[in-house]
Design an enzyme around this catalytic site. Structure first.
Site, PDB file in Angstrom:
ATOM      1  N   PRO A   2      -3.110  -6.946  -0.854  1.00 26.08           N
ATOM      2  CA  PRO A   2      -2.113  -8.020  -0.739  1.00 26.08           C
ATOM      3  C   PRO A   2      -0.725  -7.521  -1.127  1.00 26.08           C
ATOM      4  CG  PRO A   2      -4.082  -8.803  -1.855  1.00 26.08           C
ATOM      5  CD  PRO A   2      -4.226  -7.316  -1.725  1.00 26.08           C
ATOM      6  N   GLU A   3       0.269  -7.922  -0.339  1.00 28.27           N
ATOM      7  CA  GLU A   3       1.644  -7.546  -0.606  1.00 28.27           C
ATOM      8  C   GLU A   3       2.405  -8.777  -1.100  1.00 28.27           C
ATOM      9  OE1 GLU A   3       3.250  -5.188   2.651  1.00 28.27           O
ATOM     10  OE2 GLU A   3       1.244  -4.522   3.198  1.00 28.27           O
ATOM     11  N   ARG A 157      17.970   9.669  -2.610  1.00 27.79           N
ATOM     12  CA  ARG A 157      16.650  10.287  -2.574  1.00 27.79           C
ATOM     13  C   ARG A 157      16.510  11.154  -1.326  1.00 27.79           C
ATOM     14  NH1 ARG A 157      12.297   6.372  -5.438  1.00 27.79           N
ATOM     15  NH2 ARG A 157      13.700   5.550  -7.022  1.00 27.79           N
TER      16      ARG A 157
END
Length: 284
Positions: A2-3, A157
């Site tokens: 689940p997000e 990044r």
């Protein structure tokens, strides 16, 4: 897994049904469900009995229920965890792990977890924000989320953009499904180098992430099987709106090119070869 939309849907249901109620008893039926509570199942049940629950909160994919005396009950659904509200007289579910009764004799809260990857624990002094969750970044639907900071940190990044979206210390709540959906909308391949993205490109991607999450929340999340349901046992419907994830071989809804599936971190990524061209120097 689940997000954010699925966990937020559960949070809203719990807040409606549990907030303001006082726990009467806690029954732990499987010790693995409270393995993160290091003092054990008996202590877990004892420390929660008699406590009143406050407004239910969320950080990324984690839930916490503030308690009186400044503690908090933390919950993570894992792969198959469910937090269900059930009538007291309802039969026990096959994979019922923890049962909470309340002193008003109303519906019980039940933690059901087939694979036992999820779990519950008590955070001492964690009512405002459990220390166990402090390292997790805010999510993009949180009103305190800082867009400018996110853009700057992502561009610093040197990693693939999809890996960055899944980094819960950079932006929380986004998993494989919604990363693929946001990248499809942004016309970006997940292997693009974050350091090569312009500020407008990152800001545009963030907008798509936010839109996808909000739309999925509005439809109760995404359910591919019976393991994810809301507190009433109902499935979400956002899977009917997916443009990329799980659509291998089906025509792209934008250009008609068949959606491709590629291996990614022991999972799969889905994208359109025409709308989202793979960077030339990206490893395969």
């Amino acid at each position: 897994m689940p997000e954010l939309p699925e966990v937020e849907t559960v949070r809203r249901g719990l807040d409606k049904w549990v907030s303001g109620r006082r726990i009467a008893t806690v029954e732990v039926l499987h010790p693995r469900a409270v393995r993160r509570h290091v003092t054990g199942a008996e202590h877990f049940a004892g420390i929660l009995a008699g406590r009143r629950v406050g407004a239910v909160m969320r950080r990324g994919k984690y839930l916490w229920l503030p308690l009186d005396d400044e503690d908090a009950l933390i919950g993570h659904l894992g792969m198959s965890g469910q937090l269900l509200m059930q009538p007291v007289e309802a039969a026990a579910e096959t994979h019922l792990r923890v049962r909470f009764s309340f002193n008003d004799d109303g519906p019980e809260l039940r933690f059901v977890d087939q694979r036992t990857f999820g779990g519950l624990s008590v955070s001492v002094g964690g009512a405002v924000l459990p220390g166990e969750l402090a390292h997790i970044a805010l999510d993009p639907v949180d009103p305190l989320f800082d867009d400018d900071e996110f853009v700057a940190r992502m561009r610093k990044r040197r990693t693939e953009v999809k890996r960055a979206l899944l980094d819960q210390t950079l932006i929380s709540g986004v998993g494989n499904i919604y990363a693929d959906e946001a990248l499809w909308r942004a016309r970006l391949h997940g292997a693009r180098d974050t350091s090569q993205l312009s500020r407008p490109a990152v800001r545009g991607l963030l907008g798509h992430v936010r839109d996808v999450l909000n739309e999925a929340i509005g439809q109760g999340g995404t359910s591919f099987d019976a393991l994810y349901v809301n507190v009433n046992g109902e499935s979400g419907y956002f899977d009917r709106s997916l443009n990329a994830y799980g659509r291998e071989g089906l025509p792209c809804k934008r250009c008609g090119c068949p959606i491709r599936r590629e291996a990614f971190m022991n999972r799969s990524s889905f994208s359109c070869p025409q709308c989202q061209p793979r960077p030339r120097n990206a490893p395969r």
